[in-house]
Design an enzyme around this catalytic site. Sequence first.
Site, short mmCIF file in Angstrom:
data_model
loop_
_atom_site.label_atom_id
_atom_site.label_comp_id
_atom_site.label_asym_id
_atom_site.label_seq_id
_atom_site.Cartn_x
_atom_site.Cartn_y
_atom_site.Cartn_z
CG ASN A 1 -1.93 0.83 1.43
OD1 ASN A 1 -1.23 2.33 0.44
ND2 ASN A 1 -3.16 0.75 1.79
CG HIS B 1 1.44 5.29 4.79
ND1 HIS B 1 0.61 5.43 5.95
CD2 HIS B 1 0.81 3.36 4.87
CE1 HIS B 1 -0.24 4.76 6.64
NE2 HIS B 1 0.21 3.28 5.89
CG HIS C 1 -7.97 3.63 1.36
ND1 HIS C 1 -8.40 3.96 2.45
CD2 HIS C 1 -9.36 4.12 0.98
CE1 HIS C 1 -9.43 4.07 3.03
NE2 HIS C 1 -9.65 4.26 2.06
NE ARG D 1 -9.24 8.38 4.44
CZ ARG D 1 -9.69 7.64 5.56
NH1 ARG D 1 -8.84 6.14 5.72
NH2 ARG D 1 -10.60 7.80 6.61
NE ARG E 1 -7.40 11.22 5.78
CZ ARG E 1 -7.66 10.57 6.85
NH1 ARG E 1 -6.76 9.90 7.32
NH2 ARG E 1 -8.68 10.77 6.87
CD GLU F 1 -7.14 -0.25 1.94
OE1 GLU F 1 -7.59 0.77 2.12
OE2 GLU F 1 -6.16 -1.36 1.31
CB THR G 1 -9.55 1.17 7.95
OG1 THR G 1 -9.18 1.68 7.02
CG2 THR G 1 -10.52 0.88 7.39
CD GLU H 1 -6.71 -6.38 3.54
OE1 GLU H 1 -7.01 -5.63 2.18
OE2 GLU H 1 -6.53 -6.02 3.73
CG HIS I 1 -5.32 -2.24 9.64
ND1 HIS I 1 -4.53 -1.40 10.47
CD2 HIS I 1 -6.13 -1.33 8.45
CE1 HIS I 1 -5.15 -0.44 10.51
NE2 HIS I 1 -5.61 -0.02 9.40
#
Length: 240
Positions: free
Chosen positions: A6, A9, A42, A44, A48, A69, A100, A150, A189
């Site tokens: 992912n 970040h 992801h 969002r 963000r 995602e 999440t 998941e 996660h």
Amino acid sequence: MLLGVNVDHVATVREARNGTEPDPLLAAELAIRGGADGITVHLREDRRHIQDSDLKIIRRKISVELNLEMAATKEMINIALRVKPDMVTLVPEKRAELTTEGGLDLIKSKEKIKRAINAIQDKGIPVSLFINPSFTDIEMSKKLGAQMVEIHTGLYANAKGNKQTRELKRVKDAVKRGIDIGLKVNAGHGLNFTNIKKIAAIDGIRGFYIGHSIIANSIYTGIEKAVREMKRLIREGERR
Ligand code: PXP
């Protein structure tokens, strides 16, 4: 077992300066060089970190599995149908959360999730539901028609000692139940360099989705080289 990395970040750091670096696409390409089997972004609702343009270019440039995602909203469904990722993971989304926070509430959001699954899978894109490690949620996911789930490993990741052993068993049981009823089962996660091995020892998991710990570790493995390069450039400048 597959590893999906992912890169949200990376975009978080870029957005801190509203600039162009670090670039999530470049990070994705380097992750693939390191052996990543897939890339996750992801998108969002509040944008963000990952932006629509990131999703578009990553879709165009990478050839490994792209996992989008997203929340099960109309806007996101339309984006998914336009961009055509290789799979979609539906996640709950709260505006104030740092990340999440838990699996989907399959009872409360049943109709919304069902609509999203139908719309996306009708176009040949498999949908995965991000759920807590519970039999009820596993069975509900199957009933709703999702091809994959998941399992949220956050509680396992944060627990210690006996509590962690108990959480590991919950994940293990949920994985087995999912496989038994014909779901493809992933996990993610909070997984990191310390807790991955015990989870990877569970039979039948299709893949892991990991972000934070890989990006965090990349700082440690990369900072020495980056500082050395900056010093070299300073010295070169001084000599002129
Ligand atoms: N899977 C899902 C569904 C997530 O929402 C996240 C966080 O974006 C992850 C996996 C990755 O979690 P982490 O960043 O803790 O590795």
